[in-house]
Enzyme design. Structure first.
Site: not given
Ligand code: UD1
Length: 426
Positions: A22-23, A116, A121, A313, A405
């Site tokens: 999915k990701n 979320c 997030r 995850d 999902r």
């Molecule tokens: C992706 C995965 C999710 C997984 C996560 C971490 C997808 C669709 N989802 O989510 O399943 O749990 O990686 O491996 O691929 N953060 C910020 N600011 C930002 C973006 C992120 O502070 O703009 C923080 C988040 O709150 C978190 C960390 O960065 O603490 C990592 O998040 P991120 O790697 O961005 O997760 P996602 O891409 O949303």
């Protein structure tokens, strides 16, 4: 709404094929926006989230044919740049269209995803990286409005230009968005502390097939030289490492013997290491992994980390396993500090879990007992299903739209492994 009814206590045994990730599928689908024309993505898992991305792309004007697991996306008809709230609110990953829209059209209007189930997030890093490329960002009525207008007279393209950007923390999504915008920006971008999750590596490789110049793929330092145009391409989605590891935990937690096929064992190293530490025997044979239970699992300490560390995850699923392990396990989530909604639900099945800040201490019990449970997110729901497979008696997991999902044909795949499982209306 459906629930999953499980009669627990039977060892899982047999073999199950892993679906596409999915990701990985979600950013690949978004990337098709960068090159007008027909793209072909194979091994797309049939999930609520990939369906949502279809709707997002259709809202932008794309034409999509999805036959079994092959998806054809024609992005030559795209004209809208708005990803609406009613779609983005159901799936945060919709924000992946921000970078591609900005790069192709010089503007994007993408709803802010909001909170979320496990904390705020934020998307600040997505926005900062777009600003670093020269975009102007405003928030208007709950929408991210990003602009980098093309040259006067041009209808497509943008004024994005290469940049140096260092991520203060590793972010999968923000790295993906930055990559997708930088490949069409003018000049060279250097990205430090880029995410190296396999899903991002696959995105980068796909962009290269489309004609992008990217050096350092698979490392935390990416160098991207922008090109004027990209061409549509074909890609097969990598296997889902989280789905794969979840079925292996199913083998361990039921004291069974499970083989997963068509997976990429190298992507699962951290999960396999943890399962071995807890007493399972793991055998890798090409693209197949077999887990044989070594009896009641042993307790272990686990801390989540960015790839190649232990995936957040998989944290909930391993907590279910720790709940029946011999000894005390300490499970720390360093990525999402609030991601423990499964703990009180596991406790309803008899687990002994104490959560303080981002650390869960799990005193393993010899048995769990079936109960009605529900979870507020995808992986937490998976943990409850796993616990239900091991528990005595009946477990009813409600709100399984979360599972829809991220787990393709979950009930059918579990049944293949000998689980007594039934999906029925709540
Ligand atoms: C992706 C995965 C999710 C997984 C996560 C971490 C997808 C669709 N989802 O989510 O399943 O749990 O990686 O491996 O691929 N953060 C910020 N600011 C930002 C973006 C992120 O502070 O703009 C923080 C988040 O709150 C978190 C960390 O960065 O603490 C990592 O998040 P991120 O790697 O961005 O997760 P996602 O891409 O949303």
């Amino acid at each position: 709404m459906d629930c999953l009814v499980l009669q627990g206590g039977r060892p899982l045994s047999g073999s199950v094929e892993v679906s596409g990730a999915k990701n990985a599928a979600l950013p690949l689908m978004a990337a098709t926006l960068l090159a007008p024309g027909e793209h072909v993505i194979t091994r797309v898992p049939r999930l609520a989230d990939t369906q949502t991305m279809v709707r997002v792309l259709e809202a932008l004007g794309a034409k999509i044919h999805w036959d079994a697991t092959t998806m054809r996306i024609d992005t030559s008809t795209c004209s809208s740049v708005e990803a609406p709230y009613d779609l983005v609110k159901t799936m945060r990953a919709s924000v992946y269209v921000l970078g591609p829209l900005l790069a192709r059209f010089g503007r994007a209007r993408v709803s802010l995803p909001g909170g979320c189930a496990w904390g705020p997030r934020p998307v600040d890093l997505h926005l900062k990286s777009m600003e670093a490329l020269g975009a102007t960002i405003e928030i208007d009525e709950g929408y991210i409005v990003a602009t980098a207008p093309p040259a006067v007279g041009a209808t497509q393209g943008s004024s994005l230009r290469g940049t140096r950007f260092t991520f203060p923390i590793s972010s999968v999504g923000a790295t993906g968005n930055l990559l997708m915008a930088a490949v069409l920006a003018r000049g060279i971008s250097v990205v430090e502390n880029a995410a190296i999750e396999p899903e991002i590596t696959q995105l980068a490789e796909y962009l290269v097939v489309m004609g992008a110049n990217i050096e350092g793929i698979g490392t935390t330092r990416l160098e991207i030289e922008g090109v004027d145009t990209l061409s549509p391409a074909r890609v097969e989605v990598i296997p889902d490492r989280i789905e794969a590891a979840t079925y292996l935990v199913g083998g361990a937690i039921t004291l069974g013997d499970v083989t997963i096929t068509r997976c990429q064992p190298g992507h699962l190293a951290a999960s396999l290491g943890a399962l071995e530490a807890m007493g399972s025997k793991i055998t890798i044979n090409g693209l197949a992994i077999t887990l044989q239970s070594g009896g009641r699992p042993r307790a272990a300490d686990i801390a989540t980390a960015v790839y190649p560390g232990f995936a957040t995850d998989m944290q909930a699923q391993m907590m279910a396993l720790a709940a029946i392990a011999d000894g005390v396990s300490v499970i720390t989530d360093t990525i999402y500090h609030d991601r423990f909604s499964h703990a009180p639900e596991l406790a309803r099945m008899g687990a002994d879990i104490r959560v303080v800040d981002n650390v869960a201490t799990v005193h393993g019990r010899t048995r769990l007992k079936g109960a009605p449970v529900m979870a507020t997110d995808l992986r937490a729901s998976a943990a409850l299903v796993l616990a239900g497979l091991a528990a005595e008696g009946e477990t009813v997991v409600s709100r399984i739209y979360h599972l829809d999902r991220g787990y393709e044909n979950l009930a059918a795949k579990l049944a293949t492994l000998g689980a007594r499982v039934e999906r029925r209306p709540e």
